[in-house]
Design a protein around this motif. Structure first.
Motif: not given
Length: 656
Positions: A569-582
């Motif tokens: 099943q879909p992992n609820p802890f996996l972020s669906t929004k892309k994070k951008h590091s410095v």
């Protein structure tokens, strides 16, 4: 509160007392037989009674202490003499005090005994009666461990061997260093030194004791092996030492689940008493931790034919012949796959040989990840890096040691190693099987931050149910206790090294076992205290969320439970929004400048030599430096030095 302040004024008196011990006092008679005007007077500084005695009395009183050092008064000072030279003989083969009526011929060459206070030359009289046992057996009966079993000329006291073994566990002292300490206790001059005996007006040559280092090496190994067999009950088993099964001499963790020992007979079928579901099986799960240590390497010294292992797979290190056969059969067919995660060192080093003259680049282990203890037959050499084929063999070997049906395994590259583990096991054949086990794979908490977001969500201890506060870093803590012997074991032969590792792993397990009641109590007390605090915090957070989003908690709980029941099943802890590091932002800005230049256009310059992208990158770097500076300023304190404040001011001036 200040012991040295009390002790310093007494130094003169203490020195005077110690100097007085070098004086014989008023010698008038032998303290034993009370005879006066004896030819010579002797004393023993190792006995509580250090009064002077005549030669006959000092020999009689030391028949039960033949390895004491005796001193003779020469008119000016006490000098060390050997009890052998005074006529003391050690009779073997009969009860203490009884001399043999048919003793063996006393050999002219000296017999050497290694004791805790030095190296002694003694007169050893073996029994030669018709029912006499072998010489080595007569020595053992007197608690003397012989260096050889043929015609022994060297032995070590049991007391000395026990002391070295304990010192090696605690201080990691090598056999060579310990032996050299015995040499110096015997003769601290280092070389042959002529000393003028002013009383007898003769020249005495003080020489180093006869070298028995190689014999001591043999005795240390044999002693550790025999002690292991004794403590493992091999002397009371009809199968004896030769019938020892793999891992049978390893000390098991008493807190881990062992089917048939500390688990109910039908432990895997017991329902949960509250929900009547089979969800309580996690109570009987075994936690394993995989890791490798490249400090415990071994140089290409000797071979198994000349230096075999005495334990040979009976404790923690696997049986070398079976292990080598497996690696030779599957080593080339099991290739390290291309990583789908970040560029981890364990994967990069998979095929590294360790350099010229290296027989083993390190060792790998499968540890008890809950209680930091070594597992039976779960340690093996690495021939060239941390290859999957090595770890697979050790993992399967560890599971074969009466492991339960539910296992939680942690490995710093579990996201890669576990992907095709089942396929590799099928290639190994029917003798290597994982069995009907449910295995959860995770990455240790310290290492998880270096993985991709997908790995951090799917292999995290934080998100996996029924693992408590396990961190999976147990092997790392074990290496800290073992790295001290790396300088010794790397120059050992293959068998010596494996037996030494077994010996130290056994002591590590023993120390964990005897301290477990303390550590578990501390953890329980902390867990009870922290649970109350964390539950209260969790309820407050839930209540605050419910005010504005009344259904979100129920929805989130349902999603998490579905994922825990079915990882597909879909992992609820996996972020669906892309994070951008410095760093990602800086990379994107640099790529935009590259694209502009490739199109034949000039970058937008905000300064003579600085593009807009470079300006943003520098601004981000300055922001980071300012945050660090603000943190350092906050930590200065009221009593900071002028130098510390000057450095802060200089940093502020660079980026006002």
């Amino acid at each position: 509160d200040h012991p040295f302040l009390e002790w310093i004024p007494l130094r003169e008196k203490i020195l005077a007392y110690i100097l007085s011990l070098d004086s014989p006092g008023m010698i008038t008679e032998c303290s034993g037989c009370r005879k006066r005007d004896c030819k010579a007077y002797f004393r023993c500084t190792e006995c509580l009674d250090d009064r002077v005695q005549c030669q006959t009395c000092v020999v009689d009183t030391h028949r039960s202490h033949p390895f004491h050092w005796v001193e003779e008064w020469n008119g000016s000072y006490f000098e060390r003499v050997n009890l052998k030279d005074l006529g003391l003989q050690i009779h073997l083969g009969h009860p203490f005090g009884a001399a043999c009526i048919a003793p063996a011929k006393i050999r002219k060459d000296e017999f050497i005994v290694l004791h805790t206070n030095g190296i002694h030359s003694v007169t050893m009289v073996f029994c030669a009666c018709g029912s006499a046992d072998h010489d080595y057996a007569q020595l053992l009966a007197s608690r003397l461990f012989p260096a050889t079993t043929g015609s022994p000329r060297t032995a070590a006291t049991f007391q000395l061997l026990r002391r070295y073994q304990m010192l090696s566990f605690m201080s990691k002292i090598s056999v060579f260093e310990f032996y050299q300490s015995l040499v110096r206790l015997t003769n601290n001059f280092g070389i042959s030194v002529p000393v003028r005996d002013v009383f007898l007006h003769t020249l005495v040559i003080l020489t180093e004791p006869k070298d028995r280092y190689k014999g001591f090496l043999l005795m240390v190994r044999e002693w550790a092996h025999i002690r292991l067999m004794k403590r493992s009950g091999r002397g009371h088993d009809i199968r004896g030492i030769a019938g020892t099964r793999p891992g049978e001499c390893a000390l098991l963790c008493p807190a881990c689940p062992h089917p048939g020992i500390n688990l109910p007979e039908n432990y895997n079928k017991l329902p949960n008493p509250t929900t009547n579901l089979l969800s309580s099986r996690w109570l009987y799960a075994l936690f394993l931790g995989n890791d490798a240590n490249f400090r415990l390497k071994r140089l290409d010294v000797s071979k198994d034919e000349f230096d075999p292992s005495l334990n040979d797979g009976s404790a923690y290190v696997v049986k070398e012949s079976d292990y080598k056969d497996f690696i030779a059969c599957h080593g080339e067919s099991i290739a390290t796959q291309t990583s789908t995660c970040n560029n981890h060192d364990a994967i990069k080093s998979a095929n590294s040989r360790g350099g010229k003259g290296i027989a083993s680049s390190g060792i790998a282990t499968i540890d008890d990840a809950r209680h930091d203890m070594k597992r039976p037959v779960s340690v093996g050499d690495l021939q060239k890096g941390e290859r999957y084929v090595n770890v697979d063999y050790l993992f399967i070997s560890s599971l074969a040691q009466n492991a339960p049906l539910r296992v939680s395994s942690s490995y710093d590259i579990a996201c890669q190693w576990a992907l095709n583990l089942l396929a590799r096991v099928l290639m190994y054949g029917p003798d290597f099987d994982l069995g009907p086990r449910r295995i959860n794979f995770m990455v240790p908490k310290f290492h998880i931050a270096a993985h991709r977001d997908e790995c951090q969500a799917n292999y995290s201890f934080y998100y996996t149910p029924y693992v408590g506060r396990t961190d999976g870093e147990a092997p790392e803590r074990g290496w800290a206790a073992m790295n001290g012997i790396a300088s010794s074991t790397k120059r050992m032969g293959p068998g010596s090294r494996r037996d030494t590792l077994d010996d130290h792993f056994g002591d590590l397990n023993w120390r964990k076992t005897v301290a477990m009641h303390i550590s578990l109590l501390e953890k329980i007390q902390e867990a009870v205290r922290e649970r109350s605090e964390q539950v209260a915090t969790f309820l407050d957070l839930s209540e605050s969320i419910t005010v504005n989003h009344p259904n979100i908690i129920a929805s989130w709980t349902s999603t998490v439970q579905k994922w825990e029941a079915d990882p597909a099943q879909p992992n609820p802890f996996l972020s669906t929004k892309k994070k951008h590091s410095v760093n990602e932002v800086r990379l994107r800005l640099a790529e935009e400048d590259t694209e502009t230049l490739n199109e034949g256009e000039d970058c937008d310059l905000v300064h003579k030599d600085i593009s807009l992208g470079e300006l943003f990158s520098q601004a981000l770097e300055i922001e980071d430096q300012q945050r660090v500076l603000a943190s350092d300023v906050k930590g200065l304190g009221a009593h900071s030095t002028s130098l510390q404040r000057a450095k802060i001011a200089e940093r502020r001036n660079r980026h006002p």
